[in-house]
Design a protein around this motif. Structure first.
Motif, short mmCIF file in Angstrom:
data_model
loop_
_atom_site.label_atom_id
_atom_site.label_comp_id
_atom_site.label_asym_id
_atom_site.label_seq_id
_atom_site.Cartn_x
_atom_site.Cartn_y
_atom_site.Cartn_z
N THR A 1 0.84 -1.20 0.00
CA THR A 1 0.00 0.00 0.00
C THR A 1 0.87 1.25 0.00
N LYS B 1 2.09 1.91 -3.47
CA LYS B 1 1.02 2.49 -4.29
C LYS B 1 0.82 3.97 -3.94
N LYS C 1 -13.74 6.27 -10.97
CA LYS C 1 -13.98 4.89 -10.56
C LYS C 1 -15.44 4.68 -10.19
N PHE D 1 -7.62 2.45 -1.89
CA PHE D 1 -7.18 1.56 -2.97
C PHE D 1 -8.10 0.35 -3.11
N GLU D 2 -8.72 -0.08 -2.00
CA GLU D 2 -9.73 -1.14 -2.10
C GLU D 2 -10.88 -0.68 -2.98
N LEU E 1 -10.63 1.73 -5.33
CA LEU E 1 -10.11 1.90 -6.69
C LEU E 1 -9.88 0.57 -7.40
N GLU E 2 -9.68 -0.50 -6.62
CA GLU E 2 -9.42 -1.81 -7.22
C GLU E 2 -10.66 -2.71 -7.24
N THR F 1 -14.04 -4.48 -8.48
CA THR F 1 -14.39 -4.98 -9.80
C THR F 1 -15.33 -4.02 -10.52
N GLU F 2 -14.95 -3.63 -11.72
CA GLU F 2 -15.74 -2.67 -12.47
C GLU F 2 -16.78 -3.39 -13.34
#
Length: 650
Positions: free
Chosen positions: A33, A36, A169, A381-382, A384-385, A387-388
């Motif tokens: 983290t 990142k 996002k 970041f969770e 931003l990451e 699932t899209e």
């Protein structure tokens, strides 16, 4: 597309809210983290290099200050000693005389000094040295200010980009993600956690660079003055590292709990504030207060533990620093007495030992800030990451002309793998038809229209618009042809005209007022002091629930869509207004394909086709009269809504 497409309510049945549940605990990757987080600064490499150069120059000048001041001390001390020696002799003669008199220690000290017997303090040289010190410190301060300013620019740009990434996002996340997350928790990640990251970078980046450079520069100066004293000072470094690492390992989990508790508390407050009227109506103030107290106590406990544990780093480092100071002072004094080092150099070395331990203490003190920032970064970041939604087609298809023919071809859908909701549904709706969808709660009515909007993707079969698979169309293109009015209204802070105008970008005032008149909003606007320019807040507190619904209907009128979706769109208006809206909607639906979800069956008697759904299946379809004559599920619903209700009243 109508702005109403952004409105939603949790789908009936086993929706995603039940699927996602409580978050799963995962191992926390501090190092990953942190990398990142630092990667956010990569676009500012050039400016960071400038910051590094300015920091290096500032530190170099700051570090030379004690050495120059040490020379000033030597000038004063030499003058004091020189005044005590007989005039007219050389330093060598004075030293020989001291040795002959049995004062060998004093003689050794005089021999190592730049002293002139019989001459006092040279104030001219002292003023010159002090002027150099002042100039050095002024330039170092100016460079430090420039470094801090550039650091602020770097951090704020990084924070701005992070907020842009979060905004982008959120636009790419599927509806299922929002259905499974408390709104307050998402707001906390997008605001509180992001602000905490910016604050952490702001407070630590510049100081960290300065501290590291100071440690290196001071260490060089310390070895230059006395390698023995430098090695003594370095003895405390491993101890400091071990202490900091041990305390940091215990405090990091508490910071993670602190920001998780903050998100839960914000979510609870947001929910209770948004529904404070219902909380009071149902007498749940005490329960709400108890839940608040539970979350607040958890936040207090985790915050207290995090701050207390991390706060012990600095006192521990100060204790180690004081031990280092004592060792340096004792050994340095002995070396001055032996004549192996000057008093000014010992003074400079003691200052350097302070400068050496101070940045180590600062870095250790920053551990709590870094841990708090990394904990917030992990939460961001969770997000931003996450699932899209499925990506858009590389070459989106589109109908040659959107007429509004919608076909379901063996469509299946499920929120979870083991619980199917819709299975092998086939249906064709011709342009201009009005399709009413009725059925008990959980039958899949709202899910059906959400599939048309591609808020969810089908798990089997396909849906076509004028022969084109909607999965091969871009979502923007698809939704631009669909207007949606939901039972749960959505307004934003602005005038009534602006809220209606949201349905069509660049709409003229004449079009807005025409749409308002068609939806009977004009009679509402005329009762308000500023008419269409009356400002309403995002909660619509200045207008009633029915009036809010009229405004959202007017918004759909303005968008002039090829397909219209109405999900209990008249549930909050009175009977007279409902009749007027039904007439207006008959005109609006003319030539357009319409899907109407209704619980009040009296509002759909004129529908071209009525679909009766149960457990995700269409069990009946037909007109109002034919379905009543069939005596099936629709007839039972109709009877339950009118006949039984009348019997109960009697």
């Amino acid at each position: 597309m109508s702005a109403q497409a952004t409105e939603r309510r949790p789908p009936a049945g086993p929706g995603p809210g039940r699927m996602m549940g409580a978050p799963v605990e995962k191992p926390h990757d501090f190092g990953g983290t942190l990398r990142k987080l630092l990667h956010l600064l990569s676009p500012e490499r050039a400016m960071l290099i400038v910051v590094l150069v300015l920091g290096t120059a500032s530190v170099a000048l700051t570090v030379t200050g004690p050495k120059i001041l040490g020379h000033a001390t030597d000038v004063i001390f030499s003058g004091i000693i020189g005044a005590q020696l007989p005039a007219g002799v050389t330093k060598e003669q004075a030293v020989a005389g001291l040795r002959a008199g049995g004062d060998a220690t004093f003689a050794d000290m005089v021999a190592s000094m730049d002293v002139v017997p019989g001459q006092g303090i040279d104030f001219t040289e002292l003023a010159y040295v002090l002027a150099w010190v002042l100039a050095v410190y002024l330039v170092a301060a100016a460079l430090g200010i420039a470094q801090f300013r550039l650091t602020t620019v770097v951090v704020q740009r990084a924070a701005s980009r992070l907020r842009e990434r979060i905004e982008a996002k959120l636009a790419r996340l599927p509806l299922s993600y929002f259905d499974g997350q408390p709104r307050g928790e998402l707001l906390s990640r997008a605001t509180n956690d992001t602000d905490n990251i910016a604050q952490t970078l702001q407070q630590t980046l510049s100081q960290l660079i300065t501290s590291v450079l100071t440690v290196v520069a001071v260490l060089v100066m310390m070895f230059w003055i006395s390698p023995v004293l430098a090695l003594i000072a370095l003895v405390t470094v491993p101890v400091s590292i071990v202490v900091t690492a041990a305390i940091g390992k215990r405090s990091q989990p508490q910071f993670i709990k602190q920001w998780a508790s903050t998100g839960k508390l914000n979510g609870h407050i947001e929910e209770m504030y948004g529904g404070h009227t219902l909380v009071k109506v149902f007498g749940r103030q005490q329960e709400s207060a108890e839940t608040f107290t539970e979350h607040n106590d958890a936040l207090f406990d985790s915050s207290f533990r995090a701050m207390f544990i991390s706060g012990t780093i600095q006192p521990a480092m100060m204790f180690i620093s004081n031990l280092n100071y004592v060792l340096v002072a004792v050994v340095g004094g002995l070396k001055v007495a032996s004549g192996s080092i000057s008093l000014g150099d010992v003074q400079a070395f003691i200052q350097y030992s302070r400068q050496f331990s101070q940045p180590l203490t600062q870095v250790a003190g920053m551990a709590s800030l870094v841990q708090s920032g990394v904990a917030s970064a992990e939460r961001v970041f969770e997000l931003l990451e996450a699932t899209e939604q499925s990506p858009e087609p590389a070459e989106p298809a589109r109908p040659e002309r959107v007429r509004g023919r919608v076909a379901f071809e063996n469509v299946s859908f499920r929120y979870t793998e083991d619980r199917p909701l819709i299975e092998n549904l086939s249906l064709t709706v011709e342009p201009g038809q009005t399709v009413a969808i009725v059925g008990p709660t959980g039958a899949g009515k709202t899910t059906l229209v959400n599939l048309i909007m591609r808020f969810y993707e089908v798990t089997g079969g396909r849906i076509t618009l004028d022969g084109v698979d909607i999965a091969e169309m871009s979502r923007e293109e698809l939704r631009a042809n669909i207007g949606m009015v939901l039972q749960d209204t959505w307004l934003f802070g602005g005038t009534i005209a602006e809220n209606i105008g949201y349905g069509a970008e660049g709409a003229t005032r004449e079009r807005i007022e025409a749409a308002a008149a068609a939806a009977h909003v004009d009679r509402v606007a005329h009762t308000l002091p500023d008419g269409y320019d009356t400002v309403i807040d995002e909660e619509g507190a200045t207008v009633s629930a029915g009036e809010k619904q009229l405004i959202t209907i007017a918004r759909a009128f303005l968008s002039e869509p090829a397909i219209l979706i109405l999900d209990e769109a008249t549930s909050s208006v009175d009977t007279r207004t409902e009749v007027l809206i039904q007439r207006a909607m008959s005109s609006l639906r003319e030539g357009r394909t319409s899907f109407v979800i209704a619980h009040r069956l009296s509002t759909i008697r004129d529908a071209s086709l009525i679909l009766v759904m149960e457990n995700g299946r269409i069990v009946e379809q037909g007109t109002h009269e034919s379905l009543l004559a069939a005596g099936g599920a629709y007839a039972r619903l109709y009877s339950a809504q009118f006949t039984e209700a009348a019997t109960e009243v009697e």
